[in-house]
Design a protein around this motif. Structure first.
Motif, PDB file in Angstrom:
ATOM      1  N   ILE A 166     -25.291  57.733  44.360  1.00  0.00           N
ATOM      2  CA  ILE A 166     -23.907  57.163  43.833  1.00  0.00           C
ATOM      3  C   ILE A 166     -24.426  56.730  42.606  1.00  0.00           C
ATOM      4  O   ILE A 166     -25.089  55.853  42.363  1.00  0.00           O
ATOM      5  N   ALA A 167     -23.911  57.269  41.374  1.00  0.00           N
ATOM      6  CA  ALA A 167     -23.886  56.958  39.936  1.00  0.00           C
ATOM      7  C   ALA A 167     -22.701  56.997  39.518  1.00  0.00           C
ATOM      8  O   ALA A 167     -21.734  57.788  39.857  1.00  0.00           O
ATOM      9  N   PRO A 168     -22.488  56.607  38.368  1.00  0.00           N
ATOM     10  CA  PRO A 168     -21.275  56.990  37.583  1.00  0.00           C
ATOM     11  C   PRO A 168     -20.993  58.397  37.321  1.00  0.00           C
ATOM     12  O   PRO A 168     -21.780  58.869  36.824  1.00  0.00           O
ATOM     13  N   GLU A 169     -19.548  58.648  37.367  1.00  0.00           N
ATOM     14  CA  GLU A 169     -19.481  60.125  37.200  1.00  0.00           C
ATOM     15  C   GLU A 169     -19.539  60.319  35.648  1.00  0.00           C
ATOM     16  O   GLU A 169     -19.316  59.621  34.980  1.00  0.00           O
ATOM     17  N   GLU A 170     -19.628  61.811  35.573  1.00  0.00           N
ATOM     18  CA  GLU A 170     -19.882  62.267  34.201  1.00  0.00           C
ATOM     19  C   GLU A 170     -18.729  61.781  33.128  1.00  0.00           C
ATOM     20  O   GLU A 170     -17.706  61.851  33.591  1.00  0.00           O
ATOM     21  N   GLY A 171     -19.306  61.393  32.165  1.00  0.00           N
ATOM     22  CA  GLY A 171     -18.224  60.617  31.171  1.00  0.00           C
ATOM     23  C   GLY A 171     -17.894  59.329  31.550  1.00  0.00           C
ATOM     24  O   GLY A 171     -16.957  58.758  30.622  1.00  0.00           O
ATOM     25  N   LYS A 172     -18.086  58.652  32.555  1.00  0.00           N
ATOM     26  CA  LYS A 172     -18.020  57.246  32.877  1.00  0.00           C
ATOM     27  C   LYS A 172     -19.103  56.363  32.874  1.00  0.00           C
ATOM     28  O   LYS A 172     -19.926  56.801  32.953  1.00  0.00           O
TER      29      LYS A 172
END
Length: 333
Positions: free
Chosen positions: A88-94
């Motif tokens: 789990i990591a920030p989604e792309e662009g977030k």
């Protein structure tokens, strides 16, 4: 030379992490593996690779010192399709981890492992990318962990996490490598020992951050900003023109440059460390308090952006340049 993607099997920690690797191996062999482990340390010391390597070991069906890389579990992890692993990591662009992502973690943790007697692994990074609501949602999983679920949280700044998150994890700090080890590794990666020394001096000795400076051309951008600010000071370029150039790139990159340079100036003023090139020698007689106040505002703005706050990039760039000019004007020649 880039790190592995989440769909690539990681089995080895970096060379300077062998002591830390033995620490987690001892936890495992002694049967004291916690349900949640918080790995912290400066950016660029290899926390993500370490976390992935440990996750690989915990999921491996035939583990030795590291994951075997050959069993069915290792093959599934290498293909990015392991049913008992979630990253789990920030989604792309977030910049932030969404609450819906943490809710999927709750559902995943409540399920049984697909392999009988096996574990489920959740790797979440960076943990400080959770806002208050998302962190509280994760607390439910930390407070009521399933028997076979292990959570690995990675953080550059654990002090930003809720105390309740930290208290439910076994905390382990991964330190930066010794200078000689960092220099040797980065010199081999870049094929240039002198450049390795220069980049390490810009990143506080973090070899991965230093390598990223080079590979993403951030180092080239920083040098452009140095020249631009020097031209503004010498009145060869309007301040607004430099601000316009800076607003074309990511605001965090600009703030990283300011933070890096201002910290170097402060170290020079307080301890006599070498100043950056590119005209920063003009800051020699600056008041440390004034520099620190500007640095504090830079760090605060960067933290706001990382939390998802939208700032006016043009005004931010202009303000910092003009404040720097005011400080220089007030400094005795």
């Amino acid at each position: 030379m880039s790190d592995a993607t989440p769909s690539t099997l990681e089995t080895l920690a970096y060379p300077w992490q062998q002591g830390d690797w033995q620490r987690v191996k001892q936890l495992l062999s002694a049967g004291r593996l916690p349900h949640a482990l918080l790995l912290s340390g400066p950016a660029g010391v290899g926390k993500l690779r370490f976390g992935r390597a440990f996750a690989s070991l915990l999921l491996c069906e035939s583990p030795q010192q590291v994951a075997c890389g050959q069993c069915r579990s290792c093959q599934l992890l290498a293909s990015g399709s392991h049913p008992d692993f979630r990253e789990i990591a920030p989604e792309e662009g977030k910049r932030q981890i969404a609450i819906d992502q943490v809710r999927t973690v709750q559902q995943f943790a409540a399920q049984h492992a697909h392999r009988e007697g096996g574990r489920k692994l959740i790797l979440l990074h960076p943990a400080e990318a959770m806002n208050h609501f998302t962190a509280n949602a994760l607390l439910k999983t930390l407070e009521e962990p399933a028997g076979t679920t292990v959570l690995l949280l990675l953080s550059h700044a654990p002090s930003l996490l809720l105390p309740t998150i930290r208290s439910r994890c076994l905390q382990m700090s991964l330190a930066a490598p010794e200078p000689a080890a960092a220099r040797q590794w980065l010199g081999q990666q870049l094929g240039d020992a002198e450049l390795a020394d220069t980049l390490l001096s810009q990143t506080g000795g973090s070899p991965l951050a230093a390598r990223a400076l080079y590979e993403t051309d951030t180092w080239g951008r920083w040098q452009e900003f140095d020249v631009g600010l020097d031209n503004v000071i010498e009145q060869k370029m309007p301040a607004l023109q430099l601000a316009e150039k800076q607003q074309e790139v990511d605001a965090e990159l600009v703030l990283d440059w300011w933070a890096n340079r201002l910290m170097a100036v402060n170290r020079h003023l307080l301890a006599g460390d070498k100043l950056p090139g590119g005209g920063w020698e003009r800051w020699h007689g600056m008041s440390p308090t004034a520099v620190y106040e500007l640095l504090d505002d830079v760090v605060r703005s960067r933290s706001q952006i990382r939390r998802g706050v939208v700032l006016n990039k043009r005004l931010l760039c202009e303000s910092l340049i003009l404040r720097a000019l005011d400080l220089l004007a007030a400094t005795p020649a």
